[in-house]
Motif scaffolding. Sequence first.
Motif, PDB file in Angstrom:
ATOM      1  N   THR A   6      39.663 -11.215  92.963  1.00  0.00           N
ATOM      2  CA  THR A   6      39.609  -9.955  93.708  1.00  0.00           C
ATOM      3  C   THR A   6      39.964  -8.845  92.722  1.00  0.00           C
ATOM      4  N   GLY A   7      39.334  -7.685  92.873  1.00  0.00           N
ATOM      5  CA  GLY A   7      39.591  -6.604  91.914  1.00  0.00           C
ATOM      6  C   GLY A   7      39.008  -6.909  90.542  1.00  0.00           C
ATOM      7  N   GLY A   8      38.009  -7.781  90.514  1.00  0.00           N
ATOM      8  CA  GLY A   8      37.436  -8.229  89.236  1.00  0.00           C
ATOM      9  C   GLY A   8      36.608  -7.176  88.518  1.00  0.00           C
ATOM     10  N   ALA A   9      36.388  -6.026  89.180  1.00  0.00           N
ATOM     11  CA  ALA A   9      35.642  -4.948  88.505  1.00  0.00           C
ATOM     12  C   ALA A   9      36.585  -3.939  87.851  1.00  0.00           C
ATOM     13  N   GLY A  10      37.882  -4.272  87.823  1.00  0.00           N
ATOM     14  CA  GLY A  10      38.861  -3.331  87.286  1.00  0.00           C
ATOM     15  C   GLY A  10      39.054  -3.448  85.782  1.00  0.00           C
ATOM     16  N   TYR A  11      40.066  -2.760  85.305  1.00  0.00           N
ATOM     17  CA  TYR A  11      40.385  -2.731  83.866  1.00  0.00           C
ATOM     18  C   TYR A  11      40.605  -4.152  83.325  1.00  0.00           C
ATOM     19  N   LEU A  12      41.509  -4.891  83.961  1.00  0.00           N
ATOM     20  CA  LEU A  12      41.756  -6.272  83.507  1.00  0.00           C
ATOM     21  C   LEU A  12      40.633  -7.203  83.935  1.00  0.00           C
ATOM     22  N   GLY A  13      40.203  -7.027  85.190  1.00  0.00           N
ATOM     23  CA  GLY A  13      39.256  -7.960  85.780  1.00  0.00           C
ATOM     24  C   GLY A  13      37.950  -8.044  85.013  1.00  0.00           C
ATOM     25  N   SER A  14      37.401  -6.895  84.624  1.00  0.00           N
ATOM     26  CA  SER A  14      36.071  -6.924  84.000  1.00  0.00           C
ATOM     27  C   SER A  14      36.099  -7.672  82.661  1.00  0.00           C
ATOM     28  N   ASP A  31      35.281  -6.961  95.194  1.00  0.00           N
ATOM     29  CA  ASP A  31      35.840  -5.663  94.776  1.00  0.00           C
ATOM     30  C   ASP A  31      35.178  -4.569  95.615  1.00  0.00           C
ATOM     31  N   ASN A  32      35.937  -3.516  95.942  1.00  0.00           N
ATOM     32  CA  ASN A  32      35.347  -2.406  96.705  1.00  0.00           C
ATOM     33  C   ASN A  32      34.919  -1.236  95.806  1.00  0.00           C
ATOM     34  N   PHE A  33      34.972  -1.425  94.506  1.00  0.00           N
ATOM     35  CA  PHE A  33      34.543  -0.408  93.530  1.00  0.00           C
ATOM     36  C   PHE A  33      35.175   0.958  93.858  1.00  0.00           C
ATOM     37  N   ASP A  55      36.348  -5.488 100.865  1.00  0.00           N
ATOM     38  CA  ASP A  55      37.749  -5.079 100.800  1.00  0.00           C
ATOM     39  C   ASP A  55      38.644  -6.306 100.898  1.00  0.00           C
ATOM     40  N   THR A  56      39.583  -6.393 100.015  1.00  0.00           N
ATOM     41  CA  THR A  56      40.490  -7.549  99.996  1.00  0.00           C
ATOM     42  C   THR A  56      41.391  -7.587 101.239  1.00  0.00           C
ATOM     43  N   ARG A  57      41.437  -6.488 102.006  1.00  0.00           N
ATOM     44  CA  ARG A  57      42.239  -6.463 103.245  1.00  0.00           C
ATOM     45  C   ARG A  57      41.450  -7.001 104.438  1.00  0.00           C
ATOM     46  N   PRO A  74      44.169 -12.897  92.263  1.00  0.00           N
ATOM     47  CA  PRO A  74      44.137 -11.628  92.996  1.00  0.00           C
ATOM     48  C   PRO A  74      44.553 -10.455  92.108  1.00  0.00           C
ATOM     49  N   LEU A  75      43.556  -9.674  91.700  1.00  0.00           N
ATOM     50  CA  LEU A  75      43.829  -8.491  90.862  1.00  0.00           C
ATOM     51  C   LEU A  75      43.700  -7.199  91.663  1.00  0.00           C
ATOM     52  N   ALA A  76      43.040  -7.256  92.828  1.00  0.00           N
ATOM     53  CA  ALA A  76      42.800  -6.020  93.590  1.00  0.00           C
ATOM     54  C   ALA A  76      44.139  -5.372  93.915  1.00  0.00           C
ATOM     55  N   ALA A  77      44.254  -4.117  93.585  1.00  0.00           N
ATOM     56  CA  ALA A  77      45.528  -3.422  93.813  1.00  0.00           C
ATOM     57  C   ALA A  77      45.324  -1.919  93.623  1.00  0.00           C
ATOM     58  N   LEU A 164      53.370  -8.792  83.605  1.00  0.00           N
ATOM     59  CA  LEU A 164      52.708  -8.215  82.434  1.00  0.00           C
ATOM     60  C   LEU A 164      53.449  -6.991  81.913  1.00  0.00           C
ATOM     61  N   ALA A 165      53.479  -6.915  80.598  1.00  0.00           N
ATOM     62  CA  ALA A 165      53.913  -5.694  79.929  1.00  0.00           C
ATOM     63  C   ALA A 165      52.808  -4.641  80.117  1.00  0.00           C
ATOM     64  N   THR A 166      53.026  -3.440  79.601  1.00  0.00           N
ATOM     65  CA  THR A 166      51.979  -2.422  79.677  1.00  0.00           C
ATOM     66  C   THR A 166      50.792  -2.877  78.836  1.00  0.00           C
ATOM     67  N   VAL A 167      49.635  -2.953  79.479  1.00  0.00           N
ATOM     68  CA  VAL A 167      48.462  -3.503  78.794  1.00  0.00           C
ATOM     69  C   VAL A 167      47.775  -2.389  77.993  1.00  0.00           C
ATOM     70  N   PHE A 168      47.223  -2.767  76.839  1.00  0.00           N
ATOM     71  CA  PHE A 168      46.448  -1.811  76.041  1.00  0.00           C
ATOM     72  C   PHE A 168      45.167  -2.481  75.550  1.00  0.00           C
TER      73      PHE A 168
HETATM   74  N1  LIG Z   1      46.920  -2.773  83.472  1.00  0.00           N
HETATM   75  C1  LIG Z   1      48.216  -3.075  83.399  1.00  0.00           C
HETATM   76  O1  LIG Z   1      48.931  -2.620  82.489  1.00  0.00           O
HETATM   77  C2  LIG Z   1      48.837  -4.032  84.387  1.00  0.00           C
HETATM   78  C3  LIG Z   1      50.154  -4.430  84.158  1.00  0.00           C
HETATM   79  C4  LIG Z   1      50.741  -5.284  85.068  1.00  0.00           C
HETATM   80  C5  LIG Z   1      50.025  -5.763  86.156  1.00  0.00           C
HETATM   81  N2  LIG Z   1      48.744  -5.349  86.365  1.00  0.00           N
HETATM   82  C6  LIG Z   1      48.072  -5.864  87.553  1.00  0.00           C
HETATM   83  O2  LIG Z   1      46.769  -6.316  87.230  1.00  0.00           O
HETATM   84  C7  LIG Z   1      45.866  -6.063  88.308  1.00  0.00           C
HETATM   85  C8  LIG Z   1      44.674  -5.287  87.833  1.00  0.00           C
HETATM   86  O3  LIG Z   1      45.097  -4.050  87.267  1.00  0.00           O
HETATM   87  P1  LIG Z   1      44.085  -3.120  86.469  1.00  0.00           P
HETATM   88  O4  LIG Z   1      44.846  -2.485  85.375  1.00  0.00           O
HETATM   89  O5  LIG Z   1      42.861  -3.890  86.154  1.00  0.00           O
HETATM   90  O6  LIG Z   1      43.805  -2.007  87.579  1.00  0.00           O
HETATM   91  P2  LIG Z   1      42.402  -1.424  88.138  1.00  0.00           P
HETATM   92  O7  LIG Z   1      42.766  -0.286  89.034  1.00  0.00           O
HETATM   93  O8  LIG Z   1      41.489  -1.161  86.994  1.00  0.00           O
HETATM   94  O9  LIG Z   1      41.819  -2.624  88.983  1.00  0.00           O
HETATM   95  C9  LIG Z   1      42.015  -2.795  90.346  1.00  0.00           C
HETATM   96  C10 LIG Z   1      40.698  -3.229  90.943  1.00  0.00           C
HETATM   97  O10 LIG Z   1      40.904  -3.455  92.347  1.00  0.00           O
HETATM   98  C11 LIG Z   1      39.839  -2.876  93.059  1.00  0.00           C
HETATM   99  N3  LIG Z   1      40.333  -2.561  94.403  1.00  0.00           N
HETATM  100  C12 LIG Z   1      41.240  -1.615  94.773  1.00  0.00           C
HETATM  101  N4  LIG Z   1      41.450  -1.673  96.104  1.00  0.00           N
HETATM  102  C13 LIG Z   1      40.685  -2.694  96.573  1.00  0.00           C
HETATM  103  C14 LIG Z   1      40.478  -3.245  97.862  1.00  0.00           C
HETATM  104  N5  LIG Z   1      41.123  -2.770  98.939  1.00  0.00           N
HETATM  105  N6  LIG Z   1      39.614  -4.277  97.988  1.00  0.00           N
HETATM  106  C15 LIG Z   1      38.948  -4.761  96.912  1.00  0.00           C
HETATM  107  N7  LIG Z   1      39.109  -4.276  95.669  1.00  0.00           N
HETATM  108  C16 LIG Z   1      39.966  -3.256  95.506  1.00  0.00           C
HETATM  109  C17 LIG Z   1      39.422  -1.659  92.261  1.00  0.00           C
HETATM  110  O11 LIG Z   1      38.095  -1.264  92.537  1.00  0.00           O
HETATM  111  C18 LIG Z   1      39.588  -2.180  90.830  1.00  0.00           C
HETATM  112  O12 LIG Z   1      38.400  -2.784  90.399  1.00  0.00           O
HETATM  113  C19 LIG Z   1      46.688  -5.357  89.386  1.00  0.00           C
HETATM  114  O13 LIG Z   1      47.098  -6.296  90.332  1.00  0.00           O
HETATM  115  C20 LIG Z   1      47.872  -4.803  88.621  1.00  0.00           C
HETATM  116  O14 LIG Z   1      48.999  -4.665  89.446  1.00  0.00           O
HETATM  117  C21 LIG Z   1      48.140  -4.495  85.504  1.00  0.00           C
END
Ligand SMILES: NC(=O)c1ccc[n+]([C@@H]2O[C@H](COP(=O)([O-])OP(=O)(O)OC[C@H]3O[C@@H](n4cnc5c(N)ncnc54)[C@H](O)[C@@H]3O)[C@@H](O)[C@H]2O)c1
Length: 312
Positions: A6-14, A31-33, A55-57, A74-77, A164-168
Motif C-alpha cells: 500500500t502506498g507503493g507509488a510514494g517516495y519509498l514505495g516506487s 495507492d490513491n495517488f 484507498d487503504t481505508r 503497508p507504506l500508505a501514510a 527508519l532514520a531520515t531517508v535520503f
Molecule cells: N521517507 C522517510 O524518511 C520515512 C521515514 C520513516 C518512515 N517512513 C514511512 O514510510 C512510508 C512511506 O513514506 P514515503 O516517504 O514514501 O511517503 P510518501 O508520501 O511519498 O508515500 C505515501 C504514499 O501513500 C499514498 N497514500 C496516502 N494516503 C493514502 C490512502 N488513503 N490510500 C492509499 N494510498 C495513500 C500516497 O499517494 C503515497 O504514494 C510511510 O509509512 C512513512 O511513515 C518514511
Amino acid sequence: MEILVTGGAGYLGSVLVTKLLESNHNVTVLDNFFFDQFSLSSVCKFNNFNLIIGDTRDKNLIKSIIGKFDCIIPLAAIVGAPLSEKMPKLCKEVNEDSIKMICNLMSKDQLMIMPVTNSGYGSGKPEKIYTEESPLNPISTYGITKVNAEKIALERENCITFRLATVFGMSFRMRIDLLVNNFVYLALVEKKLSVFEGHFKRNYIHIQDVSRVFMFALNNFEKMKSNIYNFGLEDANLSKLELAQKIQNHINDLEILIDENRKDPDKRNYIVSNDKIIKTGFKMNWSLDKGIVELIKGLKSIKRPENFMNVK
Ligand SMILES: NC(=O)c1ccc[n+]([C@@H]2O[C@H](COP(=O)([O-])OP(=O)(O)OC[C@H]3O[C@@H](n4cnc5c(N)ncnc54)[C@H](O)[C@@H]3O)[C@@H](O)[C@H]2O)c1
C-alpha cells in the motif's frame, strides 16, 4: 511471493516496488495517488506488476483482495510532521486506523513488514543512545500515529517493523522536504543554507538501503520476525550543522548561516543505535557522502520545488 504494497507509488514505495519486481515477486500496489504523482510509469512493463487505484481505508476493498497475499508492506501514510499537523484526522485514519483494520483482516500466516519512524524517540536526552528498548516520546501527530501503528502491528506474530532514520536519495516520486534532500537542494540553488536548531542530532539512511533491508527481511523472515529494528547509518548520527558541513565538502562555495529564531516543529533530537540490524548480518551500501553526490546530480533539474515538498 505475492506481495501487496500500500502506498507503493510514494517516495519509498516506487523504489522498493521496482526492486521487488526485479526479484520476480508478484507485486500489487494499492495507492490513491495523493500527490497526483506519476511514479510507477517505469514498472508497468513488468507482467508481475498489478495496480489498484484505491484507498487503504476502504475496508470492503481490502477485504476483497487481502486473502491472496503472502506478505503485506503497508507504506500508505500521511507522512511528516507538517502534513500531519495540517490534516490530523486523515493522518490518524490512514496511518493508524487502517493498519488496525488491515491487521484484523490478515490471517495468522500472512507476513507484514512495516516502516515506522525513529522520530518516535522524540526530543532525546543528551548523550543517551536510543535502542529499540528505549522509551518512546513522539511529538508530532505523525510520530504519535506511527508509534501507535507499530504497537498494533506487533500484536501479530508475523510482523517486522523498521524504525527508519531520515531517508535520503533519489526516487521516482521525489521528496525534497526530507532533511538531507532539502539541504542539498537548497545548497545547489541558493548557495546558502540557513540552519536552525543546528545542534539537533538525527540519523540518516539511503533509500536504496531501505529497499534492500525490506528484501533482506523477506528472505530472513523466520529469524527476524516479531522484532523491531532501528535502521540508519551507524556512522551518521549527525547534527544538522554537521550535515550542512558535510554537504559543504561537496559544494565549495556554499555559505552556512545560523538562524537562532526558527524552531523545529517535531523537535527530534537523538542518537540512535543500529546495532541490532547490523548483528543480523545486513550491510548498508550507501554512505551519506555517496548519497550527497547522487543528489547533487539528481536535484539539478528541479524547476518547481513546490511539487516535491510533500504539501497539499
Ligand atoms: N521517507 C522517510 O524518511 C520515512 C521515514 C520513516 C518512515 N517512513 C514511512 O514510510 C512510508 C512511506 O513514506 P514515503 O516517504 O514514501 O511517503 P510518501 O508520501 O511519498 O508515500 C505515501 C504514499 O501513500 C499514498 N497514500 C496516502 N494516503 C493514502 C490512502 N488513503 N490510500 C492509499 N494510498 C495513500 C500516497 O499517494 C503515497 O504514494 C510511510 O509509512 C512513512 O511513515 C518514511
